[in-house]
Design a protein around this motif. Sequence first.
Motif, PDB file in Angstrom:
ATOM      1  N   LYS B 200       0.849  -1.192   0.000  1.00 25.97           N
ATOM      2  CA  LYS B 200       0.000   0.000   0.000  1.00 25.97           C
ATOM      3  C   LYS B 200       0.887   1.245   0.000  1.00 25.97           C
ATOM      4  CE  LYS B 200      -3.724  -2.379   0.285  1.00 25.97           C
ATOM      5  NZ  LYS B 200      -4.518  -2.682   1.463  1.00 25.97           N
ATOM      6  N   SER B 201       1.032   1.834  -1.170  1.00 30.52           N
ATOM      7  CA  SER B 201       2.006   2.914  -1.290  1.00 30.52           C
ATOM      8  C   SER B 201       1.652   4.121  -0.424  1.00 30.52           C
ATOM      9  CB  SER B 201       2.146   3.323  -2.751  1.00 30.52           C
ATOM     10  OG  SER B 201       0.923   3.868  -3.196  1.00 30.52           O
ATOM     11  N   ASN B 202       0.353   4.394  -0.286  1.00 35.05           N
ATOM     12  CA  ASN B 202       0.000   5.576   0.516  1.00 35.05           C
ATOM     13  C   ASN B 202       0.383   5.374   1.977  1.00 35.05           C
ATOM     14  OD1 ASN B 202      -1.927   3.573   0.595  1.00 35.05           O
ATOM     15  ND2 ASN B 202      -3.611   4.950   1.031  1.00 35.05           N
ATOM     16  N   LEU B 203       0.214   4.151   2.470  1.00 30.88           N
ATOM     17  CA  LEU B 203       0.561   3.889   3.863  1.00 30.88           C
ATOM     18  C   LEU B 203       2.075   3.904   4.060  1.00 30.88           C
ATOM     19  CD1 LEU B 203      -2.058   1.156   4.808  1.00 30.88           C
ATOM     20  CD2 LEU B 203      -2.062   3.585   5.351  1.00 30.88           C
ATOM     21  N   GLU B 205       3.993   5.849   2.399  1.00 31.37           N
ATOM     22  CA  GLU B 205       4.307   7.278   2.415  1.00 31.37           C
ATOM     23  C   GLU B 205       4.124   7.851   3.816  1.00 31.37           C
ATOM     24  OE1 GLU B 205       5.611   9.320   0.169  1.00 31.37           O
ATOM     25  OE2 GLU B 205       5.848   7.585  -1.153  1.00 31.37           O
TER      26      GLU B 205
END
Lengths: 442, 305
Positions: B200-203, B205
């Motif tokens: 999960k790229s947003n997490l 980040e």
Amino acid sequence: MFGELVDRFDGIFKKLRGAGKLTEKNIRDSLREVRRALLEADVNYKVVKDFIAQVESEAIGEKVLKSIEPGQQIVKIVHDELVALLGHKAEPLAAIDKSPTVYMLCGLQGSGKTTLAGKLALDAKRKKKKPLLVAADIYRPAAVKQLMVLGDSIDVEVFSLDGQKPPEICLEAKKHAEKNFVDLVILDTAGRLHIDEELMAELEQIKEKVTPDEMLLVADSMTGQDAVTLAEQFHKRLNLTGVALTKLDGDARGGAAISIRAVTGCPIKLASIGEKLSDLESFHPDRMASRILGMGDIVTLVEKAQDAVDEEKAVELAEKIKKNTFTLEDFQNQMQQLKKMGPLESILGMIPGVGKALKGVHIDERNLLRVEAMIQSMTPYERQNPQLIDGSRKKRIALGSGNSVQDVNNLLKQFLAMKKMMKNMGKFKIKGIPKGSLPFQM
Amino acid sequence: MLSKLKKLKDSLTKTRDSLFGKIAAVVAGRKLDEELLDELEEVLLKSDIGLPAAESIIDKLRKTAARQKITESHEVIALLQSDIAEILSHNRQEITPSGNTRPMVWLITGVNGSGKTTTVGKLANYFRQEGKKVMIAACDTFRAAAVEQLEIWSQRSGVDMIRAHTGADPASIAFDAATSAKAKDVDILLVDTAGRLHTKSNLMEELKKIRRVAAKVVAPEQIKSILVIDGNTGQNALSQVKVFREAVGCDGLIISKLDGTAKGGVIVAIAKELAVPVEFVGIGEGIDDLQKFDAPAYAEALFNA
């Protein structure tokens, strides 16, 4: 899910397809690659061994060598054997047909029982059934509190009892459910290791007291070789009725699914693919095998869409597309429905061909949020009539949503392009997907 | 120390019995040949060591045995044991707090359900018993009641905890905690983060942001990213290490839940392929069930009674 395995098979079968003629030797070579892929996917060693032997005996024979497209034939055999391993058909959970029906969840620590309990409760609510969550984890600090908060967030009652042992708590919960017309009782037990004699005995006691209709093992899809032992142990003591696989939205190859199924014979009934409480799927062995072989999973996608899309709104939307009166407000509506379907990445992964095309591309859902913020920063009138958004309005919208004017410009540009596309689409009658166009026929 | 070793041995008894113990059974009274090597590879594979590591270990065994003309079973075991101990030992570095660089900030990361919060609780107790001044930051503002869970741990070990309400920005809590830790002359600040799948790229980040923000308070080298991995995890552990390392670095590993029949053979795979050292292992749910990882002792425990 199963993404990397799909890549592997893609590579392997490309080699086979390229070969002019299939020989015993190159079948064996390919199967060695299959073995490697399955082992790296954490499929249990013994299961892999049996699988390879099975496929080999099927593949190395006249049937294959004489068929017109031997490559396809091998793909089919591997596919069929995978389906056989995963169980032939989708097995549903026990029907919620008596009050109360009881589902009991068990598994190792951190496998995702509590989250799954929440998902099951929400699912029951959607089906207009009254669920009750039971906090039977009295060991881990704040576990009861966690379930309380979770229950609160989806407006489901949570049953807990201070100072009681889990078997008593569960029994009282069932009595409470009987009195209060609860349809579905979900027992969220504490995580435990399958070698913990005392806690395993506790599960047996709970089972004896409440006689659950569904005895589910919750297993992490990232589990390694030991998946087999743990499934065996739980199965031996509790006679499981099914398995729920969790965290399938990660990049785990999920070989545990194959191992657990092969060793216990228990059907895998559920796939949990995200942290949101709505991210729950039935487990479909045939679709899963198709996915492993890179054939996509369009059926799940369609089902998800049906679940998330409000039918009335959809009819309204179709009308609007036809008359070309689609507005930014409709656009926003659509985005919200899309979000209801679950994480975008997992949705796209289901579309045949897309899984590979999108390899390495990360979809940032925050972009969607930004678009939403911009639309929300518009007045209703602006949303209906985007053509009147001029420079000063753009500036206001940009400021209001924390974006730049270029972002607003981009959004409007994209919206207009979309509208244009829809105008063309509106000219045709869309009658649903014609039969036979789905990529499942082999 | 002796009792600790015994405990580790006890907790690994199952492991040994079910897996590495089999090595002894497999080689007993036999001469080293290709068939035996195949069987050894099978035992290694069943311990989650992974195909590349297993193949390379067996390959090395084959070559060394040929060179030294080893054929006896006890010698084969000794060779395997020393090889695995060596793999586990290399690339070790001291990351536990020492000297004047205060506070040390440990960012405890991992996928959902790997055991971060429990590990933070046990770490707090461990460092406190070492005479360190410890502080905990509850940055898991996502999971329901995670903060309450950590609070109970902080009370058990008697250390301060910085918290905020559910839904607060974790980076802001980390910032506050780091500031407070600095002011109070804390030796080590343990930052508990929310579980996140590494895909999960947003997490991821969000995790980067926590590290960035903490680096505004303390020097970047004072911040260590520690990845907690579930001892039951298979080959996906490698992927976890890779992605977390890329996002926020990975200075050390803690392997949790090693008290199962879990073999944690994946530790060997990680050490071999990614050269990230294991710092601690979790071997139970009690507050003392955390041990500094000792590679030779671990390898020995795996092979000997």
